[in-house]
Design an enzyme around this catalytic site. Structure first.
Site, PDB file in Angstrom:
ATOM      1  N   LYS A 103       0.834  -1.208   0.000  1.00  0.00           N
ATOM      2  CA  LYS A 103       0.000   0.000   0.000  1.00  0.00           C
ATOM      3  C   LYS A 103       0.862   1.250   0.000  1.00  0.00           C
ATOM      4  CE  LYS A 103      -3.733  -2.104   2.658  1.00  0.00           C
ATOM      5  NZ  LYS A 103      -4.474  -2.075   3.904  1.00  0.00           N
ATOM      6  N   ASP A 137      -9.387  -3.566  13.783  1.00  0.00           N
ATOM      7  CA  ASP A 137      -9.982  -2.447  14.509  1.00  0.00           C
ATOM      8  C   ASP A 137     -11.095  -1.815  13.677  1.00  0.00           C
ATOM      9  OD1 ASP A 137     -10.611  -0.255  16.018  1.00  0.00           O
ATOM     10  OD2 ASP A 137      -8.571   0.492  16.233  1.00  0.00           O
TER      11      ASP A 137
END
Length: 317
Positions: A198, A228
């Protein structure tokens, strides 16, 4: 390993973060949980009463420092102080999920290292040992000047994945920092690995995504220690499907699942998310896509080994 530890100096207490896990751990050991009460005054102050004698005992306190994080940390610190003043032999703190672990270094100027602060608080309160599970950063063990046993969840996750008899598995690291964890799972599953590369990601934006490795026509299994907000998993799932993966599963030890995470998972192409009960799932988070595995046998084995002064390292495999 299942034993009966009634009428010994071994006592297990739970606070409010994960009582069902604590009950399962105690049950595996043939024990009743120790009697204590946690109350909150109207101004928010916490009061803890230990309602049985613990003098000379080896006590294990089970408390994940998950949401509400600061409340659970204060409960733990106050309990440790209460035990110290009650003349226990040793205070062993069992923290299946260690909150603030992601603040483990100074990534920018003038940032705190909160994972170290929490370690200092636990130690200063009077803990003699910490047992935890899949720390976000293994160097957190070095933030303590007392023994830290870090258990690993990958064997539990890999046994479940193996039981599904999936074909053409590739284990995928959602970023470069997760490659070691992906490699450990891949070795157990005898599978190759791939990496999601990324550029410029944030908590809410996935950034530019490339997949490194062969995934075309494969069953991809994303692995992370903490899920999360769900952004990494759902954006990773999308990228893997677009690059030819036939199915995507994900596994993680700690299901934090904050904010819009459940909605993101529900609306994604992810087939199944496999997690442990290091953090309890509230009813609104128990969706069909999520499979919860228990870490109670692993933790109860660790407690018994510490109590009987046996090696804990066999549990790391």
């Amino acid at each position: 390993m299942s034993n009966n530890y009634q009428n010994t100096k071994l006592k297990v207490f739970t606070l409010n973060s994960n009582p069902s896990l604590a009950e399962e751990i105690a049950s595996n050991m043939g024990l009743e949980l120790g009697q204590c009460s946690v109350q909150t005054f109207s101004d928010g102050e916490i009061q803890i009463n230990i309602e049985e004698s613990v003098r000379g005992c080896e006590v294990f306190v089970i408390q994940s420092t998950c949401e509400p994080v600061n409340q659970n940390i204060m409960e733990l610190l106050i309990m440790v102080d209460a035990l110290k003043r009650a003349s226990v032999e040793t205070i062993n703190v069992v923290i299946p999920y260690y909150g603030y672990a992601r603040q483990d270094r100074k990534a920018r100027s003038r940032e705190p290292i909160t994972a170290k602060l929490i370690a200092d608080l636990i130690e200063t309160a009077g803990a003699n040992r910490v047992i935890t599970l899949d720390l976000h950063a293994t160097q957190i063990q070095g933030f303590f000047n007392i023994p830290v046993d870090q258990l690993v969840g990958i064997p539990i996750l890999s046994d479940y994945i193996e039981s599904k008899n999936l074909d053409d598995i590739v284990v995928v690291a959602p970023d470069h920092g997760s490659v070691k964890r992906a490699r450990q799972l891949a070795e157990r599953l005898k599978a190759p690995i791939a990496i999601i590369d990324k550029r410029n990601p944030t908590d809410t934006f996935a950034g530019e995504i490339n997949v490194v490795g062969h995934i075309d026509g494969m069953t991809a299994i994303l692995i992370d220690d903490i899920i999360d907000t769900g952004t990494r998993v759902t954006s990773g799932t999308k990228a893997l499907i677009e690059n030819g993966a036939k199915e995507v599963y994900a596994c993680s030890t700690h299901p934090v699942l904050s904010g819009m995470a459940i909605d993101k998972l529900q609306n994604s192409q992810l087939k199944e998310l496999i997690v442990t009960n290091s953090i309890p799932l509230s009813e609104d988070k128990k969706i069909d896509k999520i499979t919860e595995l228990t870490v109670a046998p692993l933790i109860s084995d660790a407690i018994i080994r510490v109590y009987e002064q046996q090696s804990v390292s066999v549990l790391f495999d």
